[in-house]
Design a protein around this motif. Structure first.
Motif, PDB file in Angstrom:
ATOM      1  N   GLY A  55      45.870  57.842  44.616  1.00  0.00           N
ATOM      2  CA  GLY A  55      45.206  58.998  44.017  1.00  0.00           C
ATOM      3  C   GLY A  55      44.659  58.718  42.642  1.00  0.00           C
ATOM      4  N   LEU A  56      45.245  57.756  41.945  1.00  0.00           N
ATOM      5  CA  LEU A  56      44.757  57.368  40.627  1.00  0.00           C
ATOM      6  C   LEU A  56      43.694  56.286  40.691  1.00  0.00           C
ATOM      7  CD1 LEU A  56      48.140  57.193  38.659  1.00  0.00           C
ATOM      8  CD2 LEU A  56      46.327  58.895  38.362  1.00  0.00           C
ATOM      9  N   SER A  57      43.473  55.720  41.870  1.00  0.00           N
ATOM     10  CA  SER A  57      42.564  54.567  41.945  1.00  0.00           C
ATOM     11  C   SER A  57      41.612  54.677  43.117  1.00  0.00           C
ATOM     12  CB  SER A  57      43.386  53.266  41.997  1.00  0.00           C
ATOM     13  OG  SER A  57      44.275  53.253  43.114  1.00  0.00           O
ATOM     14  N   LEU A  58      41.773  53.815  44.110  1.00  0.00           N
ATOM     15  CA  LEU A  58      40.755  53.680  45.137  1.00  0.00           C
ATOM     16  C   LEU A  58      40.821  54.733  46.225  1.00  0.00           C
ATOM     17  CD1 LEU A  58      40.962  49.831  45.138  1.00  0.00           C
ATOM     18  CD2 LEU A  58      39.025  51.190  44.362  1.00  0.00           C
ATOM     19  N   GLY A  59      41.943  55.412  46.358  1.00  0.00           N
ATOM     20  CA  GLY A  59      41.972  56.562  47.243  1.00  0.00           C
ATOM     21  C   GLY A  59      41.095  57.668  46.691  1.00  0.00           C
ATOM     22  N   ALA A 217      48.356  47.119  62.011  1.00  0.00           N
ATOM     23  CA  ALA A 217      48.096  48.448  61.466  1.00  0.00           C
ATOM     24  C   ALA A 217      47.804  48.380  59.973  1.00  0.00           C
ATOM     25  CB  ALA A 217      49.280  49.375  61.735  1.00  0.00           C
ATOM     26  N   ILE A 218      48.522  47.521  59.265  1.00  0.00           N
ATOM     27  CA  ILE A 218      48.287  47.376  57.827  1.00  0.00           C
ATOM     28  C   ILE A 218      46.904  46.801  57.565  1.00  0.00           C
ATOM     29  CG2 ILE A 218      49.051  46.223  55.721  1.00  0.00           C
ATOM     30  CD1 ILE A 218      51.898  46.235  56.888  1.00  0.00           C
ATOM     31  N   VAL A 219      46.548  45.760  58.306  1.00  0.00           N
ATOM     32  CA  VAL A 219      45.244  45.127  58.109  1.00  0.00           C
ATOM     33  C   VAL A 219      44.115  46.118  58.352  1.00  0.00           C
ATOM     34  CG1 VAL A 219      43.676  43.341  58.957  1.00  0.00           C
ATOM     35  CG2 VAL A 219      46.094  42.809  58.632  1.00  0.00           C
ATOM     36  N   VAL A 220      44.206  46.865  59.440  1.00  0.00           N
ATOM     37  CA  VAL A 220      43.149  47.826  59.764  1.00  0.00           C
ATOM     38  C   VAL A 220      43.094  48.949  58.734  1.00  0.00           C
ATOM     39  CG1 VAL A 220      42.414  49.540  61.454  1.00  0.00           C
ATOM     40  CG2 VAL A 220      43.169  47.285  62.223  1.00  0.00           C
ATOM     41  N   SER A 221      44.249  49.465  58.324  1.00  0.00           N
ATOM     42  CA  SER A 221      44.275  50.547  57.337  1.00  0.00           C
ATOM     43  C   SER A 221      43.680  50.096  56.013  1.00  0.00           C
ATOM     44  CB  SER A 221      45.713  51.034  57.126  1.00  0.00           C
ATOM     45  OG  SER A 221      46.245  51.572  58.307  1.00  0.00           O
ATOM     46  N   SER A 222      44.028  48.901  55.588  1.00  0.00           N
ATOM     47  CA  SER A 222      43.479  48.361  54.346  1.00  0.00           C
ATOM     48  C   SER A 222      41.968  48.212  54.435  1.00  0.00           C
ATOM     49  CB  SER A 222      44.124  47.005  54.042  1.00  0.00           C
ATOM     50  OG  SER A 222      43.503  46.369  52.944  1.00  0.00           O
ATOM     51  N   ALA A 223      41.496  47.715  55.575  1.00  0.00           N
ATOM     52  CA  ALA A 223      40.059  47.527  55.751  1.00  0.00           C
ATOM     53  C   ALA A 223      39.316  48.854  55.748  1.00  0.00           C
ATOM     54  CB  ALA A 223      39.781  46.762  57.048  1.00  0.00           C
ATOM     55  N   LEU A 224      39.879  49.871  56.398  1.00  0.00           N
ATOM     56  CA  LEU A 224      39.234  51.185  56.425  1.00  0.00           C
ATOM     57  C   LEU A 224      39.208  51.811  55.040  1.00  0.00           C
ATOM     58  CD1 LEU A 224      40.661  52.634  59.758  1.00  0.00           C
ATOM     59  CD2 LEU A 224      38.311  51.907  59.309  1.00  0.00           C
ATOM     60  N   LEU A 225      40.277  51.632  54.277  1.00  0.00           N
ATOM     61  CA  LEU A 225      40.271  52.132  52.901  1.00  0.00           C
ATOM     62  C   LEU A 225      39.190  51.445  52.092  1.00  0.00           C
ATOM     63  CD1 LEU A 225      41.411  53.724  50.514  1.00  0.00           C
ATOM     64  CD2 LEU A 225      43.147  51.923  50.235  1.00  0.00           C
ATOM     65  N   ARG A 226      39.076  50.129  52.250  1.00  0.00           N
ATOM     66  CA  ARG A 226      38.037  49.395  51.522  1.00  0.00           C
ATOM     67  C   ARG A 226      36.647  49.919  51.889  1.00  0.00           C
ATOM     68  NH1 ARG A 226      37.944  44.083  49.288  1.00  0.00           N
ATOM     69  NH2 ARG A 226      39.983  43.649  50.234  1.00  0.00           N
ATOM     70  N   GLY A 227      36.447  50.152  53.163  1.00  0.00           N
ATOM     71  CA  GLY A 227      35.146  50.668  53.557  1.00  0.00           C
ATOM     72  C   GLY A 227      34.883  52.062  53.031  1.00  0.00           C
ATOM     73  N   SER A 228      35.928  52.910  52.969  1.00  0.00           N
ATOM     74  CA  SER A 228      35.733  54.313  52.592  1.00  0.00           C
ATOM     75  C   SER A 228      35.132  54.476  51.216  1.00  0.00           C
ATOM     76  CB  SER A 228      37.072  55.066  52.669  1.00  0.00           C
ATOM     77  OG  SER A 228      37.949  54.696  51.608  1.00  0.00           O
ATOM     78  N   TYR A 229      35.589  53.699  50.246  1.00  0.00           N
ATOM     79  CA  TYR A 229      35.076  53.902  48.890  1.00  0.00           C
ATOM     80  C   TYR A 229      33.738  53.216  48.643  1.00  0.00           C
ATOM     81  CZ  TYR A 229      37.857  49.600  47.935  1.00  0.00           C
ATOM     82  OH  TYR A 229      38.418  48.337  47.964  1.00  0.00           O
TER      83      TYR A 229
END
Length: 287
Positions: A55-59, A217-229
């Motif tokens: 919440g303080l950063s890339l989210g 699951a971790i790899v995919v979640s991290s990748a989706l977060l990277r794409g989101s921002y």
């Protein structure tokens, strides 16, 4: 690889406008990493910590990017719009420099928070993350190789996105030409590399593993977060950064080393930011 839409607070603030447990071999990189977090950090606390850090950063950046994309879609075709990654923050030279440096410094505070949270109890956060220059030649070599792969792929995804009309035109640098312009662009690139790779890969992988998530699951979640921002740039950069995240995530699971990722990311952004600032004006764009 620029994480935030123009409205995101932590990169573009408006100017006056772990029980220590035995180390585990960590893949080919050889960096030891504790198998679990400290006993004083139960799962509920880890979940809360994750929400606070993101919440303080890339989210936060991801939320802004989604809203920014929605706003752009209401304006018209993405292909007809432009996104500027390093804009002028003030029309007076030294105030602009001040805002640029403050922007870079405060954006790295979440990284300091992550290093604090992962450290202590006799454990080095830098070693847990693999954020060190152990085996420097190998580290740099991995970084350069990853940068070459991602760099070529980025150009292809961008060109395809523009052709399909799902990506805005990108201006990597729009700073005025001052003596400090190139150094600030280099610092900006390093800022993005450290912020993204330490949090979205190193920190997230450690904490989600402690929560019992599977590696895929971790790899995919991290990748989706990277794409989101990156969505504020359009759908093309989202796809490109998800693919980059999958590659970087796979690499990290093999090596437990975040430093090569930081090097690769920094090289990509330095090439884009500085190259555009130097060549753009000469061909009639940017500057």
């Amino acid at each position: 690889m620029h994480p935030d839409p123009p409205s995101s607070a932590h990169l573009q603030p408006g100017p006056p406008s772990t029980s220590r447990s035995g180390p585990r071999a960590s893949g080919t990189g050889g960096t030891p990493e504790p198998t679990s977090g400290p006993a004083s950090a139960p799962r509920r606390r880890i979940r809360a910590e994750l929400l606070i850090v993101l919440g303080l950063s890339l989210g936060q950046s991801g939320v802004y990017a989604i809203v920014n994309l929605a706003e752009k879609l209401t304006r018209g075709p993405l292909a007809a719009q432009t996104t500027t990654l390093n804009p002028v923050l003030n029309d007076r030279q030294y105030f602009d420099l001040t805002y640029q440096l403050l922007n870079i410094a405060f954006a790295l505070v979440p990284v300091a928070l992550v290093l604090y949270l992962l450290g202590g109890h006799g454990v080095s956060a830098f070693r847990r993350l693999g954020f060190t220059f152990e085996k420097p030649l190998r580290t740099v070599g991995f970084g350069v190789g990853l940068a070459a792969i991602i760099g070529v792929g980025t150009l292809g995804v961008y060109a395809g996105g523009r052709a399909l009309g799902i990506t805005t035109a990108l201006v990597p640098a729009a700073l005025d030409a001052y003596w400090w312009t190139i150094p600030v662009l280099v610092l900006s690139a390093v800022r993005h590399a450290v912020l993204e790779e330490v949090i979205v890969v190193g920190y997230l992988f450690i904490r989600l593993r402690e929560l019992g998530w599977s590696t895929p699951a971790i790899v995919v979640s991290s990748a989706l977060l990277r794409g989101s921002y990156h969505l504020y740039q359009g759908f093309g950069p989202f796809i490109g950064n998800v693919l980059m995240g999958l590659l970087f995530g796979w690499f990290y699971t093999r090596t437990r080393r975040v430093m090569p990722l930081v090097i690769a990311h920094a090289l990509i952004d330095i090439t884009g930011f500085v190259g555009f600032a130097l060549i753009g004006p000469a061909i009639g764009i940017g500057g």
